[in-house]
Motif scaffolding. Structure first.
Motif, PDB file in Angstrom:
ATOM      1  N   SER A  19       0.904  12.083  16.707  1.00  0.00           N
ATOM      2  CA  SER A  19       0.199  10.943  16.110  1.00  0.00           C
ATOM      3  C   SER A  19      -0.380  11.266  14.733  1.00  0.00           C
ATOM      4  N   LEU A  20      -0.479  12.570  14.406  1.00  0.00           N
ATOM      5  CA  LEU A  20      -0.979  12.952  13.072  1.00  0.00           C
ATOM      6  C   LEU A  20      -0.103  12.334  11.983  1.00  0.00           C
ATOM      7  N   VAL A  21       1.158  12.090  12.350  1.00  0.00           N
ATOM      8  CA  VAL A  21       2.110  11.564  11.375  1.00  0.00           C
ATOM      9  C   VAL A  21       1.652  10.211  10.838  1.00  0.00           C
ATOM     10  N   ALA A  22       0.895   9.452  11.632  1.00  0.00           N
ATOM     11  CA  ALA A  22       0.416   8.142  11.185  1.00  0.00           C
ATOM     12  C   ALA A  22      -0.486   8.290   9.962  1.00  0.00           C
ATOM     13  N   PHE A  23      -1.298   9.353   9.937  1.00  0.00           N
ATOM     14  CA  PHE A  23      -2.170   9.584   8.775  1.00  0.00           C
ATOM     15  C   PHE A  23      -1.333  10.062   7.597  1.00  0.00           C
ATOM     16  N   PHE A  24      -0.385  10.950   7.897  1.00  0.00           N
ATOM     17  CA  PHE A  24       0.393  11.533   6.823  1.00  0.00           C
ATOM     18  C   PHE A  24       1.349  10.533   6.179  1.00  0.00           C
ATOM     19  N   ILE A  25       1.796   9.576   6.979  1.00  0.00           N
ATOM     20  CA  ILE A  25       2.729   8.582   6.430  1.00  0.00           C
ATOM     21  C   ILE A  25       1.998   7.766   5.363  1.00  0.00           C
ATOM     22  N   ALA A  26       0.702   7.572   5.565  1.00  0.00           N
ATOM     23  CA  ALA A  26      -0.097   6.834   4.584  1.00  0.00           C
ATOM     24  C   ALA A  26      -0.377   7.708   3.364  1.00  0.00           C
ATOM     25  N   SER A  27      -0.770   8.981   3.610  1.00  0.00           N
ATOM     26  CA  SER A  27      -1.125   9.831   2.465  1.00  0.00           C
ATOM     27  C   SER A  27       0.083  10.103   1.568  1.00  0.00           C
ATOM     28  N   ALA A  28       1.250  10.297   2.193  1.00  0.00           N
ATOM     29  CA  ALA A  28       2.459  10.562   1.397  1.00  0.00           C
ATOM     30  C   ALA A  28       2.836   9.330   0.588  1.00  0.00           C
ATOM     31  N   ALA A  29       2.713   8.150   1.184  1.00  0.00           N
ATOM     32  CA  ALA A  29       3.054   6.914   0.468  1.00  0.00           C
ATOM     33  C   ALA A  29       2.081   6.710  -0.686  1.00  0.00           C
ATOM     34  N   ARG A  58       0.600   8.940  -2.411  1.00  0.00           N
ATOM     35  CA  ARG A  58       0.973   9.842  -3.504  1.00  0.00           C
ATOM     36  C   ARG A  58       2.160   9.311  -4.283  1.00  0.00           C
ATOM     37  N   LEU A 117      12.035   3.236  -4.428  1.00  0.00           N
ATOM     38  CA  LEU A 117      11.722   3.736  -3.089  1.00  0.00           C
ATOM     39  C   LEU A 117      10.490   3.021  -2.527  1.00  0.00           C
ATOM     40  N   ALA A 150      10.148   0.246   0.498  1.00  0.00           N
ATOM     41  CA  ALA A 150       9.294   0.613   1.636  1.00  0.00           C
ATOM     42  C   ALA A 150       8.278  -0.482   1.907  1.00  0.00           C
ATOM     43  N   MET A 175       8.100  -2.797   5.206  1.00  0.00           N
ATOM     44  CA  MET A 175       6.872  -2.711   5.990  1.00  0.00           C
ATOM     45  C   MET A 175       6.265  -4.099   6.176  1.00  0.00           C
TER      46      MET A 175
END
Lengths: 238, 283, 215
Positions: free
Chosen positions: A133-143, A145, A157, A161, A165
């Motif tokens: 579930s950590l990926v949910a936070f990272f998907i936001a932080s990467a986007a 950036r 890109l 996206a 979405m």
């Protein structure tokens, strides 16, 4: 000789699969695929011992030498020993919330559950789910950036996206109307736009990637089977 | 002329030699066999050409140049390099490509005397990687600096492996993270954690579903077949370089097929249109 | 609030794992080491049951397990290959271990070789070839045209033996654009599923553990 025998084994076992696929009536080889897959699974389970030994030995060594943070190694070793002891006694086939032991007993998710299934349900599953579930936070932080990127590729890109979405949430359609995009695109919405992007440019590009992956895989396979590429055995290419 | 040629290929590859109704055919999937033999023939043509000394031109892949720079940076900073060979075992070709690339990375790291950390999800991958790295140290003339403890097994469980690797990134702060091979749901977790620790990140995978995450979160990403090409390219071996050229020739053939096929389809030649469906109907 | 000890353990471990988002800390490290220990033991134990006992010993020696049926000794070969791989534990026997690994690498490579040709070359070729002009159907014509252009240019981008300059540079640049749109779309389409995994964990904490929300 050290390398030649493994190379020969790679070639013969690979060739057997190829012959089995193309010439299904060849005696002895017929049905070899299922047998080999079975052997491979059994062999890799035996090989797991190498990894488990590596894990246990390195942690034991750290504990013995009292290396910094050795207490964590004790925790690891303890949870390993406890789980292994209980899990090896019961063969559990997870099926929903129930487990079946090798003695054939069905156990519910409460009351009569064995300690092993408790470990699975209360330790293994929540930890696995939470790390994923950590990926949910990272998907936001990467986007986020990616927002700062200024070249056309990054803009493409990010735009696709965002459209895709928005196309998957109800809010997208209200936004579509609010932005007045209906006047330009008629009675369509983000989900329509999202479908178009996924069906046309996305599938086109993914097909190209898949073609390429296949070329790469085929040539790599041939090189491995014929011993041209043996760097994975530490040969450095030749 | 083109049409005739195409149909000849179709005819040759689409005529299985059936022996009866009950038994399987003597020759199954003839079209796949023809395609495979064609690819082998192309590969060997270019291998032999390259072996004779006629090396093909291969453009530099930015991700590969970055590998050497990243190891150099790690050396300057006195920090380790983290290498992951993906979440596949040695039965996955992507892992083998990753181990091939590792052979180069490990040699560079050994030359620069920079530690290379490699947690592994599978036992066999671990022992194979140990051999690759040991050999690389030998080739670099630094067998004394090889440390087998830096390549170790974690767990066969995907997210336990990730939990540990994330911890390693936070604690050891590697200056470069290199992710090669097959990745799944964890790709972004690894890449974002790596980014947060300030590492240079280079990824390469043939898992189409994970490419977007690596492209967004890493500094460089080898896309799909570039992973396989990279392993050949880095070896700088004539035969391996020839195989990249062969890959391009097959690409041209496929591009030609798409072009000619689409034109034939447009002018409405139904026999051609049905070809792949027909031949593939049999499996 | 739950009175089940198991739920408390799961909740505390969930919080410990989530704490990584702040930074690496004592609780995360404990959770990490528990997870590695538990999962490696679990996978090892279940593999022993399914592969070594069920698939090998039970088939080879059914009577020893009070099972009916004739013995099938073939799976023992898998065990032998496994022992070969394990032989590296004996100093000086590393090369024998390579034989076992070579078997696994070889047969799996063979399978993937024709698998790639069927799935990624021939079947894809079939779906890529479409009419570039569909009479009286502008949207289909556009769709097919754009799709073919996308595959064509993206595939050209990967062409290794030529610099991406001049007219070829234009083609490959177009290919990169298609690739980027594709990556963006794939990224966007996974956001919701990833969010639902997090929501699942939060629901567990707020509902099953604390009982502050009712689902």
């Amino acid at each position: 000789m050290q390398r030649q025998i493994p190379m020969f084994i790679v070639f013969v076992s690979g060739l057997t699969m190829i012959v089995d696929y193309f010439f299904p009536r060849v005696p002895y080889i017929q049905g070899a695929r299922e047998i080999f897959l079975n052997w491979g699974r059994i062999a890799l389970t035996f090989a797991m011992i190498l990894g488990i030994m590596n894990l246990l030995m390195s942690n034991l060594r750290k504990v013995a030498l009292r290396k910094a943070g050795w207490i964590y190694n004790v925790i690891l070793l303890g949870s390993f020993a406890l789980t292994f002891y209980f899990a090896v006694q019961y063969k559990m086939v997870p099926s929903g919330n129930t487990f079946i032991t090798h003695k054939g007993t069905d156990m519910g998710s409460s009351g009569t559950m064995s300690f092993a299934s408790k470990i699975f349900l209360d330790v293994y599953t929540p930890l696995s789910g939470t790390i994923f579930s950590l990926v949910a936070f990272f998907i936001a932080s990467a986007a986020f950036r990616a927002f700062r990127a200024k070249n056309i590729e990054a803009i493409l890109l990010l735009s696709s996206a965002i459209v895709v979405m928005l196309g998957s949430i109800p809010f997208g359609d209200s936004l579509f109307a609010w932005l007045g995009l209906e006047h330009i695109l008629g009675h369509r919405n983000f989900s329509w736009l999202s479908t178009q992007i996924q069906q046309i440019p996305m599938s086109a590009a993914q097909r190209a990637i898949n073609f390429g992956v296949a070329f790469g895989m085929v040539f790599m396979s041939i090189k491995i089977l014929t011993g041209i590429d043996r760097s994975y055995f530490g040969g450095g290419g030749e | 002329m083109i049409k005739r040629g195409v149909f000849l290929f179709l005819f040759l590859s689409a005529s299985p030699v059936f022996a009866g109704d009950e038994k399987p055919p003597m020759l199954a999937h003839p079209y796949v066999l023809v395609t495979m033999l064609l690819m082998i023939a192309i590969l060997y043509t270019y291998l032999l050409t390259a072996k004779k000394g006629k090396l093909p031109f291969i453009r530099t892949l930015p991700g590969l140049k970055a590998i050497d720079e990243a190891i150099g940076r790690a050396t300057e900073l006195g920090k380790p390099v983290l290498y992951l060979s993906g979440l596949g075992d040695v039965d996955n070709i992507q892992t083998l490509a990753a181990l091939s690339i590792l052979s180069h990375v490990a040699k560079k790291a050994a030359e620069y005397d920079t530690p290379l950390i490699m947690p592994s999800m599978y036992s066999v991958t671990m022992v194979t990687a140990q051999e690759v790295i040991k050999e690389a140290h030998l080739r670099a003339g630094r067998p004394d600096t090889y440390n087998p403890d830096n390549v170790y097994y974690v767990s066969d469980e995907q997210f336990a492996f990730v939990a540990h690797t994330n911890g390693v990134m936070e604690r050891m702060r590697p200056a470069a993270n290199i992710y090669m091979g097959a990745y799944f749901g964890e790709s972004l977790i690894l890449a974002e954690t790596g980014h947060a620790t300030g590492a240079i990140q280079i990824a390469g995978t043939a898992e189409t579903s994970q490419l977007p995450f690596f492209v967004v979160a890493c500094d460089y990403c080898l896309i799909g077949e570039e992973l396989y090409a990279a392993s050949a390219y880095l070896s700088q071996d004539a035969k391996q370089m020839g195989s990249i050229k062969a890959q391009d020739v097959v690409r041209l053939i496929v591009l030609g097929f798409i072009l000619v096929g689409s034109i034939l389809e447009t002018v409405n030649l139904p026999h051609y249109a049905d070809f792949f469906q027909k031949v593939l109907g049999g499996g | 609030m739950s009175h089940d000890l198991g739920v408390w353990v799961a909740a505390l471990l969930t919080l410990a794992a989530l704490s990584f988002l702040y930074k690496d800390n004592l609780f995360y490290r404990i959770a990490e080491n528990i997870f590695v220990g538990v999962s490696s033991a679990w996978v090892f134990a279940t593999n022993i049951h399914s592969d070594l006992i069920d698939d090998m010993l039970l088939k080879a020696f059914p009577h020893a397990f009070h099972q009916p049926g004739p013995p099938d000794l073939k799976p023992l070969w898998g065990g032998l290959i496994g022992l070969l791989i394990l032989s590296r534990l004996i100093p000086g026997w590393t090369s024998l271990s390579r034989w076992g690994i070579a078997f696994v690498v070889g047969f799996q490579t063979g399978i993937q070789l024709f698998g790639a040709i069927v799935g990624n070359v021939l079947l894809q070729l079939n779906s890529t070839i479409v009419p570039l002009f569909v009479p009286r159907n502008l949207s289909a014509t556009l769709r097919n045209g754009l799709g073919t252009l996308g595959t064509f240019t993206s595939l050209s981008y990967f062409y290794f033996s030529r610099e991406q300059k001049g007219w070829f540079g234009v083609v490959t640049r177009l290919g990169v654009w298609f690739l980027m749109i594709s990556f963006g779309a794939a990224y966007g389409s996974t956001v919701m599923t990833r969010m639902s995994i997090l929501i699942g964990r939060l629901q567990f904490l707020l509902s099953t553990w604390l009982g502050v929300i009712h689902t």
